[in-house]
Design a protein around this motif. Structure first.
Motif, mmCIF file in Angstrom:
data_model
loop_
_atom_site.group_PDB
_atom_site.id
_atom_site.type_symbol
_atom_site.label_atom_id
_atom_site.label_comp_id
_atom_site.label_asym_id
_atom_site.label_seq_id
_atom_site.Cartn_x
_atom_site.Cartn_y
_atom_site.Cartn_z
ATOM 1 N N ILE A 1 20.635 21.283 17.102
ATOM 2 C CA ILE A 1 20.473 22.645 17.619
ATOM 3 C C ILE A 1 19.294 23.346 16.940
ATOM 4 C CG2 ILE A 1 21.588 24.915 17.847
ATOM 5 C CD1 ILE A 1 22.656 22.676 19.704
ATOM 6 N N MET A 2 19.158 23.138 15.644
ATOM 7 C CA MET A 2 18.035 23.766 14.954
ATOM 8 C C MET A 2 16.711 23.156 15.370
ATOM 9 S SD MET A 2 19.460 24.608 11.258
ATOM 10 C CE MET A 2 20.475 26.051 11.111
ATOM 11 N N SER B 1 15.863 24.865 18.431
ATOM 12 C CA SER B 1 15.468 26.266 18.229
ATOM 13 C C SER B 1 14.137 26.382 17.516
ATOM 14 C CB SER B 1 16.493 27.031 17.398
ATOM 15 O OG SER B 1 17.767 26.621 17.629
ATOM 16 N N ALA C 1 11.230 25.949 21.274
ATOM 17 C CA ALA C 1 11.775 27.167 21.888
ATOM 18 C C ALA C 1 10.760 27.872 22.778
ATOM 19 C CB ALA C 1 12.267 28.109 20.801
ATOM 20 N N PHE D 1 23.851 25.878 25.424
ATOM 21 C CA PHE D 1 22.953 25.915 24.279
ATOM 22 C C PHE D 1 23.039 27.238 23.532
ATOM 23 C CE2 PHE D 1 18.821 26.896 22.337
ATOM 24 C CZ PHE D 1 18.809 25.897 21.378
ATOM 25 N N SER D 2 23.075 28.353 24.269
ATOM 26 C CA SER D 2 23.109 29.619 23.526
ATOM 27 C C SER D 2 24.442 29.814 22.806
ATOM 28 C CB SER D 2 22.755 30.812 24.418
ATOM 29 O OG SER D 2 23.548 30.816 25.548
ATOM 30 N N GLU E 1 23.920 27.830 19.754
ATOM 31 C CA GLU E 1 22.985 28.499 18.855
ATOM 32 C C GLU E 1 23.654 29.658 18.110
ATOM 33 O OE1 GLU E 1 19.516 30.125 20.654
ATOM 34 O OE2 GLU E 1 18.193 29.283 19.118
ATOM 35 N N SER E 2 24.585 30.303 18.802
ATOM 36 C CA SER E 2 25.232 31.459 18.161
ATOM 37 C C SER E 2 26.048 31.032 16.938
ATOM 38 C CB SER E 2 26.114 32.185 19.165
ATOM 39 O OG SER E 2 27.274 31.426 19.418
ATOM 40 N N ASP F 1 24.197 31.629 13.709
ATOM 41 C CA ASP F 1 23.824 33.006 13.410
ATOM 42 C C ASP F 1 24.196 33.347 11.962
ATOM 43 O OD1 ASP F 1 23.372 35.676 13.378
ATOM 44 O OD2 ASP F 1 25.107 36.223 14.580
ATOM 45 N N SER G 1 15.833 30.537 11.390
ATOM 46 C CA SER G 1 16.839 31.234 12.194
ATOM 47 C C SER G 1 17.138 32.614 11.614
ATOM 48 C CB SER G 1 18.113 30.394 12.310
ATOM 49 O OG SER G 1 18.791 30.350 11.085
#
Lengths: 520, 212
Positions: A373-374, A377, A382, A399-400, A403-404, A407, B74
């Motif tokens: 995932i990173m 991103s 991205a 995906f989102s 990604e969350s 966070d 991030s």
């Protein structure tokens, strides 16, 4: 009188529990030392080409040890099982785990994957400013000073240079000098990092080897030629098939389920090899202020230290490899996408990565899940709007959601809640454990003002160590039925062992910009 | 406690330059790992006052994760300010600033205020990087600069507060779109009525919750 009786009773129970704990620790230590003794010295090869398992075991040397060790293990297991019967109920669960662990270790031995220990030997290269090199064979726990002198004499650097330094040169040109006392040097290099030795005032002149960054040494060429050259380069190594224009990777041939399966198998053996103390050592070693704490926690006398040092100096080799594996996976994702010229092909790869990530998440391999995932991103990926636009809205949503989970708000609350719902075996997101450990250490004094040990801090550190212990408390038993095609597993494994990635962010963004130009 | 604005910061720089020590010095808190998941409060937070207004600073520290640049990346998302830290006693940490800066510029919004910090200024005898060099670098790249000592607390307050002042000024000048949370700025609950857009809820920093 009654009170006295009660307190006496309490004292005895507490004491008994403590005694049990201490006995278990001592037994574990004895077993560990016995293991190390019968295990002998293994030799590992830090192969500059392969990176997923940068340290490869010298199989011929290993095989000889395997037999005796296997027997020894079986005996140990038997011994364990007989003791289980004698144990009371409270201890049964702990012992069950222990037996499981022994079985797990046996299984691991069959797969010839073992933790690296400090007395093992490791073979690696050390370069000079002119990119000539020598190959060294030293103990895993050798200090930078030892490696430096050894390399200098083999490279014929004159003795006049008393001020030599061992330096890691990263693919982006960053130079990281090592302190003479640092250990675990050969295993803690960045993905495409290399070791150099140079006089201290020549450090600034050190440049990365061409092989560290496939792009940079071809900078003269135009983008199209460059991509072709890169693809050809990959084909030369036999790592990829496909046409240069499509820049198809071998990844196409593998099912995402199988890739996740393989990644999890590999990651588990890496995680399993990490002694929990390695986490502690690695944080303490990077903190210049921690020499006192280091001694207090790691034990200054060699006989009192536990862990992969095998009674010697602290070793973090197994953790280093796991962390490197994480970084490498990430850059692999970015590299795959940035080396793919056709938009439709890129969409396919993107889709595949999201699917692989989903499978990893299902298998509770959070380390690989977050690595992927990173990777996606990463700005170089991205920003590829034309590619993302062509993804189905369902996948975009997935995906989102993924990604969350990374966070960082409220100290990674989402991730912490997410992992709290899981039951072991879990492959945790290692970087966060490192962060927790760093803060527990930096944010709290080891000794209180009155000279007493700060027990609260020790508990915080222990809590982090317990997390990793908890994650590993049940062995990962992957069943071949969990993958689609059993036959390709071997080739996927080989693919990952010989992975070649670009880990220079600048290069990756340049490639990304050549794929999709910035909108005016 | 209520606040007029919430600014998000990120602290970046090489391993061992004293990032977490700066934060701990500023927030004057011991680290309590978040084990009580139901609370899940941010640990690096403090209230300051600028121009008579209460401003909550919420600071994301990247200590312990230097080897994972992607994770750091991030954190940039939604940061209004960054403290880029090097160690004045270790030249290489100064040499790596360009890479950190490049990363920051690439991954953050273009208005992010970056404060360059030369930490460990108390260790004068072991100094490898002059103050002038730090100033020069800052000038060249348009950063604010300060030398600090997390150990003696010299300039630590100022570093965090000056960064906030700069952000505040940018808000006053209308450079920052304060209604876009991606900029790392949030308007306090009692002030949000005046804002045009409704703030999306569920984001970091529960305004009514305890500060740290």
């Amino acid at each position: 009188m009654l009170n006295a009786c009660c307190s006496m009773f309490e004292w005895q129970t507490v004491n008994k529990a403590e005694l049990n704990a201490v006995t278990r620790i001592l037994e574990a230590r004895k077993e560990y030392e016995r293991e190390m003794k019968t295990r002998g010295v293994l030799t590992w090869v830090a192969d500059s080409r392969s990176s997923i398992l940068p340290i490869r075991r010298n199989l011929s040397a290993a095989n000889t040890f395997n037999v005796s060790q296997h027997q020894n293990k079986a005996a140990a297991a038997e011994q364990r099982e007989s003791t289980v019967e004698r144990n009371n109920e409270a201890q049964e669960r702990a012992d069950e785990l222990l037996v499981q662990q022994v079985h797990e270790r046996q299984r691991r031995l069959e797969h010839r994957l073992e933790p690296i220990c400090g007395t093992d030997e490791i073979i690696f290269r050390v370069y000079c400013a002119d990119h000539t090199y020598t190959t060294l064979r030293t103990r895993v726990d050798s200090t930078a000073a030892h490696i430096k002198l050894h390399a200098a004499s083999k490279l014929g650097l004159s003795d006049k240079h008393r001020d030599l330094v061992l330096v890691q040169v990263k693919s982006n040109g960053e130079r990281l000098p090592y302190d003479d006392t640092e250990r675990n040097v050969a295993t803690n290099l960045s993905v495409n990092g290399r070791l150099f030795v140079a006089p201290v005032d020549h450090i600034d002149a050190l440049t990365p080897l061409p092989e560290q960054d496939l792009y940079q040494h071809r900078q003269g060429k135009d983008t199209h030629a460059l991509l072709q050259a890169l693809v050809a380069d990959r084909n030369d190594t036999g790592l990829t098939t496909g046409t240069p224009m499509g820049a198809a990777s071998k990844l196409d041939e593998f099912s995402s389920q199988d890739v996740a399966y393989c990644l999890t198998q590999m990651a588990w053996s890496l995680v399993d090899n990490v002694h929990e103390y390695e986490l502690l050592y690695s944080v303490l070693a990077t903190r210049p202020s921690s020499s006192v704490a280091m001694q207090a926690l790691a034990g200054s006398s060699s006989s009192s230290s536990l862990g992969p040092g095998g009674g010697g100096p602290p070793v973090t080799a197994n953790l280093n490899i796991l962390l490197r594996h994480f970084n490498e996976l990430q850059y692999w994702v970015v590299t795959e996408i940035c080396l793919c010229q056709s938009v439709s092909k890129r969409v396919q790869i993107l889709r595949k990565f999201i699917k692989i990530a989903a499978h990893c998440k299902e298998l509770q391999n959070l380390n690989a899940f977050f690595a992927i995932i990173m990777g996606l991103s990463n700005m170089a990926v991205a920003r590829l709007n034309a590619t993302w636009e062509r993804l189905t809205s369902k996948l975009k949503r997935t995906f989102s959601q993924f990604e969350s989970l990374i966070d960082p708000s409220r100290n990674h609350r989402r991730y912490r809640l997410f992992i709290a719902k899981m039951t072991p075996p879990i492959i945790p997101f290692m970087p966060l454990l490192l962060k927790d450990m760093t803060f527990a250490h930096d944010g709290n004094k080891t000794y209180l003002d009155n000279g007493l040990t700060n027990f609260e801090k020790m508990q915080m550190i222990a809590q982090t160590l317990r997390t990793i212990r908890y994650c590993k408390s049940r062995p990962m038993r992957l069943h071949p039925s969990q993958c689609k095609t059993k036959t390709s597993l071997r080739s996927i494994e080989m693919f990952f062992r010989d992975l070649k990635v670009i880990d220079n962010q600048r290069t990756l963004s340049q490639l990304s910009h050549s794929l999709e130009h910035r909108k005016p | 406690m209520s606040y007029a604005y919430l600014f998000k910061y990120i602290i970046i720089g090489d391993t061992g330059v004293g990032k977490s020590c700066l934060l701990l010095q500023f927030t004057d808190k011991r680290f309590q790992p978040v084990h009580d998941l139901t609370i899940g409060v941010e640990f690096g937070a403090r209230m300051i006052t600028i121009d008579g207004k209460q401003i909550k600073l919420q600071i994301w520290d990247t200590a312990g994760q230097e080897a994972f640049r992607s994770i750091t990346r991030s954190y940039y998302r939604g940061a209004a300010g960054a403290l880029l830290v090097y160690d004045v006693t270790r030249r290489e940490t100064f040499n790596h600033l360009t890479n950190w800066l490049e990363d920051a510029r690439q991954h953050s919004n273009s208005n992010m205020v970056i404060m360059l910090i030369g930490n460990k200024s108390d260790l004068e005898s072991r100094r490898e990087v002059n103050k002038e060099e730090g100033e020069g670098f800052a000038r060249e790249h348009g950063l604010i600069f300060m030398e600090t000592s997390a150990k003696t607390a010299a300039n630590v307050e100022e570093a965090f507060i000056n960064t906030a002042k700069e952000i505040y000024e940018k808000i006053q000048e209308g450079v920052f779109d304060i209604n876009n949370e991606a900029n790392g700025i949030k308007i306090g609950p009692q002030h949000s009525n005046t804002a045009q857009n409704v703030q999306s809820s569920g984001q970091a920093g529960n305004p009514s919750g305890p500060c740290c």
